[in-house]
Write a protein that holds these residues in place. Structure first.
Motif, short mmCIF file in Angstrom:
data_model
loop_
_atom_site.label_atom_id
_atom_site.label_comp_id
_atom_site.label_asym_id
_atom_site.label_seq_id
_atom_site.Cartn_x
_atom_site.Cartn_y
_atom_site.Cartn_z
N GLY A 78 0.82 -1.20 0.00
CA GLY A 78 0.00 0.00 0.00
C GLY A 78 0.85 1.25 0.00
O GLY A 78 2.02 1.24 0.37
N ARG A 106 0.52 5.37 1.16
CA ARG A 106 -0.27 6.46 1.72
C ARG A 106 0.01 7.74 0.96
O ARG A 106 1.13 8.01 0.56
CB ARG A 106 0.05 6.66 3.20
N ASP A 123 -6.84 2.08 -7.17
CA ASP A 123 -6.72 3.02 -6.05
C ASP A 123 -7.89 2.85 -5.09
O ASP A 123 -9.00 2.48 -5.50
CB ASP A 123 -6.69 4.46 -6.57
N ALA A 124 -7.64 3.16 -3.83
CA ALA A 124 -8.66 3.02 -2.80
C ALA A 124 -8.57 4.18 -1.82
O ALA A 124 -7.65 5.00 -1.87
CB ALA A 124 -8.48 1.69 -2.06
N GLY A 125 -9.53 4.24 -0.91
CA GLY A 125 -9.53 5.30 0.09
C GLY A 125 -10.79 5.24 0.93
O GLY A 125 -11.54 4.26 0.89
N ASP A 147 -6.90 3.17 6.98
CA ASP A 147 -6.53 2.07 6.11
C ASP A 147 -6.63 0.74 6.87
O ASP A 147 -5.96 0.56 7.89
CB ASP A 147 -5.10 2.30 5.62
N SER A 153 -4.95 -2.15 3.28
CA SER A 153 -5.20 -2.24 1.85
C SER A 153 -3.93 -2.58 1.07
O SER A 153 -2.87 -2.02 1.32
CB SER A 153 -5.77 -0.91 1.34
N TYR A 186 -3.95 3.65 -0.68
CA TYR A 186 -5.13 4.05 0.09
C TYR A 186 -5.00 5.50 0.54
O TYR A 186 -4.01 5.88 1.18
CB TYR A 186 -5.27 3.14 1.31
N ARG A 203 -6.74 8.24 2.90
CA ARG A 203 -7.73 8.51 3.94
C ARG A 203 -7.99 10.01 4.00
O ARG A 203 -7.07 10.81 4.05
CB ARG A 203 -7.24 8.04 5.30
N TYR A 240 -15.29 3.16 3.17
CA TYR A 240 -14.27 2.48 2.37
C TYR A 240 -14.71 2.54 0.92
O TYR A 240 -15.87 2.27 0.60
CB TYR A 240 -14.14 1.00 2.76
N ILE A 291 -13.23 1.70 -3.32
CA ILE A 291 -12.23 1.28 -4.30
C ILE A 291 -12.64 1.89 -5.63
O ILE A 291 -13.77 1.68 -6.09
CB ILE A 291 -12.15 -0.26 -4.42
N LEU A 305 -10.34 -4.94 0.17
CA LEU A 305 -9.22 -4.04 0.36
C LEU A 305 -7.96 -4.80 0.79
O LEU A 305 -6.84 -4.50 0.35
CB LEU A 305 -9.56 -2.96 1.38
#
Length: 239
Positions: free
Chosen positions: A5, A7, A128-130, A135, A138, A142, A144, A164, A166, A218
């Motif tokens: 992951g 940040r 990508d995620a968030g 987190d 993930s 990610y 946040r 959460y 994605i 995730l």
């Protein structure tokens, strides 16, 4: 920093200013309550192609992809769907987990446009995620930020939709936070389409599943496995 992951530092004011535009694509107008339930857990053997996916879409799955999130819509005009994670072992796809879910409140389309309340049919990368919450471990990069929070003028059942998320790489720039507003194909083609937490009914274009499902995805999706989502109503998927 979690394994695999990354940040990102996000400027909250800049993201918040652009984020409200994206919210309409993720179910802001839908109503309803309730929770989704796990549809299945045990990994089972599958054919060399992803089950229920015909040659047209099968050919669009990158040859290096070894993780597929398949979204099987109940029907062209239905908001109900089943979401299944498959992993590839050799030439065989195995079903890992499945969950009940929702898609666009008016169903599916092969020509998605902003505000049509339908989810786009196709194969899209997941990069990508968030979310609002920390987190959970993930594998995907990610972000946040409190800027993901749904507006409090929405129905209370929607307040945790974006705890959460994605990003589904439809009309967006990969490698950016999910709420980045850049639309390479133009605003009319819509955007801001995510996998996110379920509120019990259809969305404006996103796909939603339970918190348990989101946490699992995730933690399981791995950029090295080139994960993609294959999504649509069952008839279009099988074509």
């Amino acid at each position: 920093m979690h394994s695999g992951g990354v940040r990102r530092a996000v400027t909250a004011t800049a993201v918040l200013a652009s984020f409200l535009t994206a919210l309409s694509a993720c179910g802001g107008g839908a109503e309803g309550n309730g929770a989704t339930h796990t549809a299945g857990r045990a990994a089972t053997a599958a054919p060399t192609g992803v089950p229920g996916v015909g040659d047209r879409l099968q050919r669009r799955i990158p040859s290096g992809s070894r993780q597929v999130v398949a979204v099987y819509g109940d029907g062209k005009d239905s908001a109900d769907s089943t979401v299944v994670l498959y992993t590839k072992h050799g030439s065989t796809w195995k079903r890992e987990r499945g969950w009940a879910g929702h898609n666009g409140k008016k169903g599916w389309t092969t020509d998605h446009h902003e505000d049509d309340d339908r989810s786009p049919v196709g194969v899209f990368t997941l990069s990508d995620a968030g979310g609002v919450l920390p987190d959970p471990g993930s594998g995907l990069p990610y972000t946040r930020s409190a800027a993901f929070a749904a507006p409090r003028w929405w129905a209370k059942s929607h307040w945790h939709d974006f705890d959460y998320v994605i990003a589904i790489d439809y009309n967006r720039v990969k490698g950016t936070p999910p709420n980045d507003q850049t639309r390479p194909e133009g605003e009319k083609k819509g955007g801001g389409i995510w996998l996110h937490m379920d509120h019990g009914s259809g969305t404006s274009a996103c796909v939603s599943v339970s918190e348990q499902a989101m946490r699992y995805l995730l933690r399981t999706l791995d950029p090295r496995q080139r994960p993609v989502v294959v999504m649509g109503d069952r008839a279009e998927l099988a074509a």
